[in-house]
Design an enzyme around this catalytic site. Structure first.
Site, PDB file in Angstrom:
ATOM      1  N   ASP A   1       3.824  -2.577  10.021  1.00 18.14           N
ATOM      2  CA  ASP A   1       2.750  -2.598  10.875  1.00 18.14           C
ATOM      3  C   ASP A   1       1.689  -3.801  10.944  1.00 18.14           C
ATOM      4  O   ASP A   1       1.321  -4.310  12.026  1.00 18.14           O
ATOM      5  CB  ASP A   1       1.718  -1.471  10.715  1.00 18.14           C
ATOM      6  CG  ASP A   1       2.263  -0.002  10.457  1.00 18.14           C
ATOM      7  OD1 ASP A   1       2.926  -0.198   9.448  1.00 18.14           O
ATOM      8  OD2 ASP A   1       1.708   0.853  10.730  1.00 18.14           O
TER       9      ASP A   1
ATOM     10  N   GLY B   1      11.071  -1.174  -2.009  1.00 23.82           N
ATOM     11  CA  GLY B   1      10.459  -1.037  -0.716  1.00 23.82           C
ATOM     12  C   GLY B   1      10.498   0.482  -0.503  1.00 23.82           C
ATOM     13  O   GLY B   1      11.188   1.302  -1.072  1.00 23.82           O
TER      14      GLY B   1
ATOM     15  N   THR C   1       8.295   4.319   1.695  1.00 19.62           N
ATOM     16  CA  THR C   1       7.647   4.887   2.807  1.00 19.62           C
ATOM     17  C   THR C   1       6.288   5.478   2.491  1.00 19.62           C
ATOM     18  O   THR C   1       6.162   5.711   1.314  1.00 19.62           O
ATOM     19  CB  THR C   1       8.686   5.662   3.349  1.00 19.62           C
ATOM     20  OG1 THR C   1       8.217   5.734   4.672  1.00 19.62           O
ATOM     21  CG2 THR C   1       8.861   7.182   2.725  1.00 19.62           C
TER      22      THR C   1
ATOM     23  N   TRP D   1       7.469  -1.368  15.391  1.00 20.97           N
ATOM     24  CA  TRP D   1       6.440  -2.469  15.143  1.00 20.97           C
ATOM     25  C   TRP D   1       7.085  -3.945  14.663  1.00 20.97           C
ATOM     26  O   TRP D   1       6.669  -4.849  15.025  1.00 20.97           O
ATOM     27  CB  TRP D   1       5.435  -2.357  13.873  1.00 20.97           C
ATOM     28  CG  TRP D   1       4.658  -1.245  14.078  1.00 20.97           C
ATOM     29  CD1 TRP D   1       4.235  -0.191  13.138  1.00 20.97           C
ATOM     30  CD2 TRP D   1       3.710  -0.806  15.137  1.00 20.97           C
ATOM     31  NE1 TRP D   1       3.235   0.623  13.387  1.00 20.97           N
ATOM     32  CE2 TRP D   1       3.020   0.339  14.839  1.00 20.97           C
ATOM     33  CE3 TRP D   1       3.431  -1.484  16.347  1.00 20.97           C
ATOM     34  CZ2 TRP D   1       2.060   0.795  15.568  1.00 20.97           C
ATOM     35  CZ3 TRP D   1       2.255  -0.856  17.275  1.00 20.97           C
ATOM     36  CH2 TRP D   1       1.697   0.117  16.887  1.00 20.97           C
TER      37      TRP D   1
ATOM     38  N   ASP E   1      -5.877  -4.233   9.631  1.00 25.50           N
ATOM     39  CA  ASP E   1      -6.024  -3.649  11.049  1.00 25.50           C
ATOM     40  C   ASP E   1      -6.763  -4.224  12.146  1.00 25.50           C
ATOM     41  O   ASP E   1      -6.950  -3.896  13.188  1.00 25.50           O
ATOM     42  CB  ASP E   1      -6.227  -1.996  10.846  1.00 25.50           C
ATOM     43  CG  ASP E   1      -5.378  -1.386  10.288  1.00 25.50           C
ATOM     44  OD1 ASP E   1      -4.200  -1.320  10.856  1.00 25.50           O
ATOM     45  OD2 ASP E   1      -5.987  -0.240   9.887  1.00 25.50           O
TER      46      ASP E   1
END
Length: 408
Positions: A181, A239, A241, A257, A119
Site C-alpha cells: 500500500d 514476505g 500477508t 496498489w 498513510d
C-alpha cells in the site's frame, strides 16, 4: 504454481506481440457523463444525510443503508473530501467546492503532526492535494510540504524503504516492515519534491520504489502484502500477508496498489524500468481475473469456496491506474489493450450488479476491507467510490483529448 507462472508468461507474451489489437470494444460508447452524474446524485444524497461535516463517510455494511463514519486522522478520511473535489472539478459548482473545502480544512491540521504510519499520502493527497490542484490555496500547499517531511522521517536508509507500520514492529516481530500500500504514498513525496520540498524527498521515494520492486514481488510479479527487513544490515527477511489469504496468495487490492503505484512512479521519474514493471504487475492481475473482470478479495480465494466475496475496490483502483498506464505506452495496440481493459472494468462496475443505486447512498457495492478480521466484508467503502469516480473523470479527460492527469 509452475503452471500458473507459465500461463501468466504466455499472457504477457501475447500482449507484447499485440494480439489484442482487434479494436472491437465499445470504448467510445461508454456513457461516462451519465455515470459521473450518477456519482454526483449519490454523493448529494450522502451530503444531505450526514449529520455534520465532521462525520466522514467511510463504509456501509451489506445489510445497512447507513454510513459508518470515520474521523479526521484515519487512513480513509481523505477519500470523501477527494470525491467532493472531483465533483467540483467536473461541475464547477461552488456548492461542491464549499463542501470539499470544509472537510479538507478539518483534515489540514493533521499535516503538522508526527507521522504515525505510511498513510499520510492517502490522507493528504486525496484531500489537500486535490484541493490545492483545483484552488491553489497556499495553506494546502504548506500542509502537503509539512506532511511530506513528516512521512520522510519513517524512511530507513539502511533498508531503503519507509517503515509502514511502526506499531507492528513489536506486535508481529517485524523489525522494519513495508506494505505494498505504501507505494501509493510515494506520490506525496514526489509532489513535494516538485513543489519546493527538496531533492531528498524524491530520492527517498525513488529508492523505496526500487527496493520494493527488488524484494516484494514473486517471480510471477504478484506481490507480498508485507515485506519484512532487518534493521541492522537492511537485508530482506521474508514476505508475508496481513490482509490476504496466505503468504503465498495474491491479495487483490494489494496487487491493485502495485499497479497504480508503479504507474505513478514512472510518471514521476520517467525511468522505463518502472514502466516495464507496471506492465508486468498489471499483466499478472489481468491474466487471473474471473469472467466478470472483478477479482475475488484474494485471487486464491476460490480455492476456499466458490462463494468468496469479490472486491470492487481493487477493480476501481486498477481501472484508474490502467487508464493512466495506457497513455505512457508507445505501442498503440498495447496502449489500446490496457485502456480497453479499464473501460471493461468500469462497464461492469457501472452495472446493476455493482452500483448501489437506490439501495444505498454509496456509489458501489461488494468491496472487502479486511477479510481476515471480518471488517467491511461485502461492503460499500469510501475508497472504492473514490477510485471509481477518479477512473470516470480520467476516462472523460481522455475522451476529450485531454491529459489523464489534468493540472496535477
Amino acid at each position: 504454481m509452475k503452471s500458473r507462472t507459465f500461463f501468466t508468461l504466455v499472457f504477457i507474451f501475447l500482449v507484447s506481440i499485440g494480439c489484442f489489437s482487434c479494436k472491437t470494444t465499445a470504448t467510445d460508447d461508454f456513457p461516462v457523463d451519465s455515470e459521473i452524474a450518477y456519482c454526483r446524485s449519490q454523493a448529494m444524497r450522502t451530503l444531505v444525510s450526514i449529520p455534520s461535516l465532521d462525520k466522514i463517510p467511510n463504509s456501509m455494511d451489506l445489510d445497512s443503508i447507513k454510513w459508518r463514519y470515520t474521523q479526521a486522522g484515519s487512513w480513509t478520511c481523505g477519500f470523501w473530501p477527494g470525491i467532493l473535489w472531483y465533483l467540483y472539478e467536473d461541475t464547477k459548482d461552488n456548492m461542491w467546492r464549499e463542501a470539499a473545502g470544509k472537510v479538507t480544512d478539518m483534515i489540514a491540521p493533521l499535516a503538522y503532526r508526527k507521522a504515525k504510519s505510511h498513510d499520510s499520502g492517502f490522507i493528504m493527497m486525496c484531500s489537500l492535494g486535490n484541493g490545492y490542484r483545483l484552488t491553489g490555496k497556499p495553506e494546502y500547499k504548506e500542509g502537503l510540504l509539512h506532511a511530506a517531511d513528516s512521512l520522510a522521517m519513517l524512511y530507513n536508509p539502511v533498508v531503503g524503504t519507509i517503515l509502514s507500520w511502526p506499531g507492528m514492529v513489536k506486535k508481529e516481530n517485524w523489525p522494519h516492515n513495508t506494505i505494498i500500500d505504501n507505494m501509493m504514498n510515494l506520490e506525496l513525496l514526489f509532489w513535494a519534491a516538485r513543489n519546493g520540498g527538496g531533492q531528498y524527498l524524491y530520492d527517498i521515494a525513488y529508492k523505496h520504489a526500487e527496493t520494493t520492486m527488488k524484494h516484494q514481488f514473486r517471480k510471477d510479479y504478484s506481490c507480498y502484502h508485507v515485506a519484512v527487513y532487518d534493521t541492522l544490515d537492511g537485508h530482506f527477511i521474508k514476505g508475508v500477508t496481513h490482509q490476504g489469504l496466505s503468504d503465498d496468495s495474491m491479495w487483490a487490492r494489494g496487487q491493485a496498489w502495485a499497479i497504480y503505484g508503479y504507474t505513478m512512479v514512472y510518471r514521476e521519474t520517467h525511468d522505463v524500468r518502472f514502466l516495464d514493471f507496471a506492465r508486468k504487475v498489471s499483466d499478472v492481475y489481468l491474466s487471473r481475473l474471473p469472467e466478470d473482470m472483478i477479482p475475488y478479495w484474494d485471487f486464491n480465494a476460490p480455492e476456499l469456496s466458490s462463494g468468496e466475496p469479490k472486491d470492487a475496490s481493487a477493480s476501481a483502483i486498477t481501472a484508474s491506474a490502467l487508464l493512466e498506464l495506457s497513455t505512457y505506452i508507445n505501442d498503440s495496440d498495447s496502449a489500446f489493450f490496457y485502456r480497453n481493459k479499464a473501460v471493461e472494468m468500469l462497464q461492469i462496475l457501472s452495472s446493476p450488479a455493482y452500483q448501489a443505486r437506490n439501495k444505498k447512498d454509496a456509489f458501489l457495492l461488494h468491496s472487502v476491507g479486511h477479510m481476515n478480521k471480518g471488517w467491511e466484508v461485502d461492503a460499500s467503502i469510501s475508497y472504492a467510490d473514490y477510485y471509481y469516480l477518479e477512473a470516470l473523470v480520467r476516462l472523460k479527460r481522455l475522451k476529450e483529448k485531454q491529459s489523464v492527469l489534468a493540472n496535477l
